[in-house]
Design an enzyme around this catalytic site. Structure first.
Site, mmCIF file in Angstrom:
data_model
loop_
_atom_site.group_PDB
_atom_site.id
_atom_site.type_symbol
_atom_site.label_atom_id
_atom_site.label_comp_id
_atom_site.label_asym_id
_atom_site.label_seq_id
_atom_site.Cartn_x
_atom_site.Cartn_y
_atom_site.Cartn_z
ATOM 1 N N LYS A 219 -2.014 6.874 2.020
ATOM 2 C CA LYS A 219 -1.458 6.431 3.067
ATOM 3 C C LYS A 219 -0.211 7.413 3.503
ATOM 4 O O LYS A 219 0.221 7.893 2.714
ATOM 5 C CB LYS A 219 -1.044 4.871 3.315
ATOM 6 C CG LYS A 219 -2.334 4.099 3.229
ATOM 7 C CD LYS A 219 -2.168 2.947 4.002
ATOM 8 C CE LYS A 219 -3.525 2.170 4.263
ATOM 9 N NZ LYS A 219 -3.550 0.866 4.842
ATOM 10 N N ARG A 253 -7.713 -0.926 -2.791
ATOM 11 C CA ARG A 253 -8.538 -0.223 -1.979
ATOM 12 C C ARG A 253 -8.486 1.182 -1.851
ATOM 13 O O ARG A 253 -7.345 1.527 -1.611
ATOM 14 C CB ARG A 253 -8.621 -0.875 -0.631
ATOM 15 C CG ARG A 253 -9.524 -0.309 0.558
ATOM 16 C CD ARG A 253 -9.161 -1.201 1.757
ATOM 17 N NE ARG A 253 -10.255 -0.891 2.644
ATOM 18 C CZ ARG A 253 -10.101 0.247 3.709
ATOM 19 N NH1 ARG A 253 -8.895 0.886 3.523
ATOM 20 N NH2 ARG A 253 -10.895 0.414 4.500
#
Length: 283
Positions: A219, A253
């Site tokens: 991210k 995840r």
């Protein structure tokens, strides 16, 4: 915390589930359409299972703004991958549409990963009465909707309050407490400082009593912290994954399955939860 998800038992007191990401989208933020073609998506599913993924999360529509994807298109993207993956591992479908959730569960999905945080309460209706788990994610805006410069007085307190409220909605509509998983949504309508604060205080989310999912893979808060582009964030991702596990996350995840599985299994062993694969050194 022992739960049956997708027909498999998970002891979240001593184990961490690794969720692999397989996106059938041409505009996903990390892989940029690498697994959009069905053949590539199916190969990614097989590889993730071979590399030790406990769950595989299949997405047909990204969270970020982009071209409209109809319900029919989303189902066409997602269902063939669900069918292929359901015999290999627990299958999760990343969707914010109740109609897609219903079809996915009927096809064999064991998890519905709702990045909208039950913005449409009918999503809870789609899951209630089934054995599927429901991931409730925090965001300020609906998926596919820009939300620049998000503001919080206390990002952790506000995320925690939002998740509590959405859990109440789910329970009121018939979802069982043991079906609920929480995702505080790092990077989703949050800047890097806010995402770092949320990660640092992840234990306050875990205290809500439901398994917490850490969706930190590659991210932007990792890229901005380390000054690394998208393809070069694995080291930062693994550090964030281990940190989240130590803060209480029990599902992670990720895009890079093999490296994450090894980092998670090593963390479990150092915590005394897992025995070594073999013993030879100095025996």
């Amino acid at each position: 915390m022992r739960l049956v998800i997708g027909g498999r038992e998970f002891d979240f007191d001593r184990r961490v589930a690794v969720m692999a990401i397989v996106n059938r989208t041409p505009d996903s933020f990390h892989d940029r359409g690498r697994t959009f073609a069905l053949a590539h998506a199916l190969e990614a599913v097989r590889t993730a299972a071979e590399q030790g993924a406990d769950w595989i999360d299949i997405g047909g529509v990204p969270f970020a703004p982009g071209p409209e994807v109809t319900v029919a298109e989303e189902l066409e993207r997602v269902l063939p991958v669900v069918e292929a993956a359901r015999e290999l591992t627990v299958v999760s479908v990343d969707t914010y549409r109740p109609e897609v959730a219903r079809e996915a569960i009927a096809c064999g999905a064991g998890v519905i990963n709702d990045t909208s945080g039950l913005r449409d309460p009918a999503m809870a209706d789609a899951v209630a009465g089934t054995d599927a788990a429901l991931v409730i994610t925090h965001s300020l805006a609906a998926p596919r909707t820009p939300h620049p410069s998000p503001r919080y007085d206390d990002v952790v307190a506000e995320v925690r309050s939002f998740l509590q409220q959405r859990v109440s909605v789910a329970l009121d509509r018939g979802v069982r407490p043991d079906q609920v998983v929480l995702d505080p949504g790092p990077d989703l309508n949050k800047n890097t400082v806010q995402s770092l604060e949320l990660t640092r205080r992840l234990d306050e989310i875990c205290e809500l009593g439901h398994p917490t999912l850490a969706a930190v893979s590659n991210k932007d808060f990792i890229g901005e912290t380390l000054d690394r582009p998208q393809p070069d964030r694995l080291a930062g991702t693994l550090a964030a994954v281990v940190f989240c596990v130590l803060r209480g996350a029990r599902i992670v995840r990720v895009h890079d399955v093999r490296a994450t599985v090894e980092a998670v299994r090593m963390t479990e062993a150092m915590l005394g939860w897992r025995s070594p694969a073999y013993l030879r050194h100095n025996l």
